[in-house]
Design a protein around this motif. Structure first.
Motif, PDB file in Angstrom:
ATOM      1  N   LEU A  95      33.318  24.290  -1.595  1.00  0.00           N
ATOM      2  CA  LEU A  95      32.516  23.178  -1.090  1.00  0.00           C
ATOM      3  C   LEU A  95      33.350  22.146  -0.337  1.00  0.00           C
ATOM      4  CD1 LEU A  95      30.056  22.611  -4.071  1.00  0.00           C
ATOM      5  CD2 LEU A  95      29.572  23.705  -1.877  1.00  0.00           C
ATOM      6  N   THR A  96      34.625  22.015  -0.686  1.00  0.00           N
ATOM      7  CA  THR A  96      35.490  21.034  -0.027  1.00  0.00           C
ATOM      8  C   THR A  96      36.299  21.654   1.113  1.00  0.00           C
ATOM      9  OG1 THR A  96      37.254  21.425  -1.649  1.00  0.00           O
ATOM     10  CG2 THR A  96      35.702  19.631  -2.110  1.00  0.00           C
ATOM     11  N   ASN A  97      36.043  22.907   1.440  1.00  0.00           N
ATOM     12  CA  ASN A  97      36.739  23.648   2.508  1.00  0.00           C
ATOM     13  C   ASN A  97      38.226  23.861   2.236  1.00  0.00           C
ATOM     14  OD1 ASN A  97      34.437  24.098   4.071  1.00  0.00           O
ATOM     15  ND2 ASN A  97      34.633  22.112   5.062  1.00  0.00           N
ATOM     16  N   ILE A  98      38.679  23.585   1.022  1.00  0.00           N
ATOM     17  CA  ILE A  98      40.080  23.838   0.667  1.00  0.00           C
ATOM     18  C   ILE A  98      40.342  25.338   0.623  1.00  0.00           C
ATOM     19  CG2 ILE A  98      41.826  23.586  -1.147  1.00  0.00           C
ATOM     20  CD1 ILE A  98      40.498  20.886  -1.831  1.00  0.00           C
ATOM     21  N   ARG A  99      39.368  26.098   0.165  1.00  0.00           N
ATOM     22  CA  ARG A  99      39.522  27.559   0.116  1.00  0.00           C
ATOM     23  C   ARG A  99      39.786  28.118   1.505  1.00  0.00           C
ATOM     24  NH1 ARG A  99      36.558  32.025   1.084  1.00  0.00           N
ATOM     25  NH2 ARG A  99      34.804  30.764   1.740  1.00  0.00           N
ATOM     26  N   GLU A 100      39.041  27.646   2.488  1.00  0.00           N
ATOM     27  CA  GLU A 100      39.235  28.109   3.859  1.00  0.00           C
ATOM     28  C   GLU A 100      40.609  27.692   4.387  1.00  0.00           C
ATOM     29  OE1 GLU A 100      37.083  27.914   8.241  1.00  0.00           O
ATOM     30  OE2 GLU A 100      36.131  26.957   6.526  1.00  0.00           O
ATOM     31  N   ALA A 101      41.040  26.479   4.044  1.00  0.00           N
ATOM     32  CA  ALA A 101      42.356  26.001   4.489  1.00  0.00           C
ATOM     33  C   ALA A 101      43.468  26.863   3.884  1.00  0.00           C
ATOM     34  CB  ALA A 101      42.550  24.536   4.108  1.00  0.00           C
ATOM     35  N   ILE A 102      43.332  27.230   2.610  1.00  0.00           N
ATOM     36  CA  ILE A 102      44.316  28.104   1.955  1.00  0.00           C
ATOM     37  C   ILE A 102      44.327  29.462   2.644  1.00  0.00           C
ATOM     38  CG2 ILE A 102      44.862  29.345  -0.179  1.00  0.00           C
ATOM     39  CD1 ILE A 102      43.720  26.884  -1.692  1.00  0.00           C
ATOM     40  N   PHE A 103      43.152  29.997   2.903  1.00  0.00           N
ATOM     41  CA  PHE A 103      43.040  31.293   3.573  1.00  0.00           C
ATOM     42  C   PHE A 103      43.699  31.255   4.949  1.00  0.00           C
ATOM     43  CE2 PHE A 103      40.750  34.298   6.302  1.00  0.00           C
ATOM     44  CZ  PHE A 103      40.928  35.468   5.580  1.00  0.00           C
ATOM     45  N   ASN A 104      43.473  30.180   5.690  1.00  0.00           N
ATOM     46  CA  ASN A 104      44.035  30.058   7.042  1.00  0.00           C
ATOM     47  C   ASN A 104      45.550  29.857   7.037  1.00  0.00           C
ATOM     48  OD1 ASN A 104      41.562  30.422   8.293  1.00  0.00           O
ATOM     49  ND2 ASN A 104      41.104  28.240   8.305  1.00  0.00           N
ATOM     50  N   CYS A 105      46.118  29.434   5.914  1.00  0.00           N
ATOM     51  CA  CYS A 105      47.573  29.255   5.812  1.00  0.00           C
ATOM     52  C   CYS A 105      48.313  30.580   5.610  1.00  0.00           C
ATOM     53  CB  CYS A 105      47.919  28.322   4.648  1.00  0.00           C
ATOM     54  SG  CYS A 105      47.515  26.614   4.992  1.00  0.00           S
TER      55      CYS A 105
END
Length: 133
Positions: free
Chosen positions: A115-125
């Motif tokens: 929900l906080t888009n942290i998962r997507e940021a981790i994935f993109n790293c």
């Protein structure tokens, strides 16, 4: 039905999809016997686990079909359940109730990260490996 699922656009028919659903069920039906067997080894009630497996599989598959409009069946992950029963509860000695609470907390954390888009940021790293090294 055609409008919602866009069967002609996807090159299929109702009959083909029904047959595919029956075949998928027959392929995955072993989970209804194996999952309760694995989790009862951790002390859980086998009949309750079978009912929960049936309901979760039904709800997950219906959500995938009706919300994502994809013909994918969803059910329990046997590898994770074996780890839960034999490693966390068996080898490490935690009760199934404590282990299940840990899984519940993990789910809440995953939802929060999503929900906080942290998962997507981790994935993109995570770098994409194209060199094969």
């Amino acid at each position: 039905m055609e409008k919602f699922f866009k069967l002609k656009q996807r090159g299929t028919t109702v009959g083909t999809e029904i047959m595919a659903g029956v075949i998928t069920f027959m392929t995955m039906a072993y989970i209804l016997a194996v999952n309760p067997s694995i989790l009862s080894g951790a002390g859980m009630d086998g009949e309750a686990v079978m009912l929960a497996t049936c309901l979760a599989s039904f709800v997950g598959t219906m959500c995938m079909g009706l919300m994502a409009n994809l013909p994918f069946a969803l059910s329990a992950g046997m590898g994770v359940n074996a780890f839960f029963a034999y490693t966390v509860c068996g080898t490490m000695g935690y009760s199934w109730k404590v282990a299940l609470f840990a899984v519940f907390c993990e789910g809440l954390i995953f939802i929060l990260l999503t929900l906080t888009n942290i998962r997507e940021a981790i994935f993109n790293c995570i770098p994409i490996s194209g060199s094969g090294r």
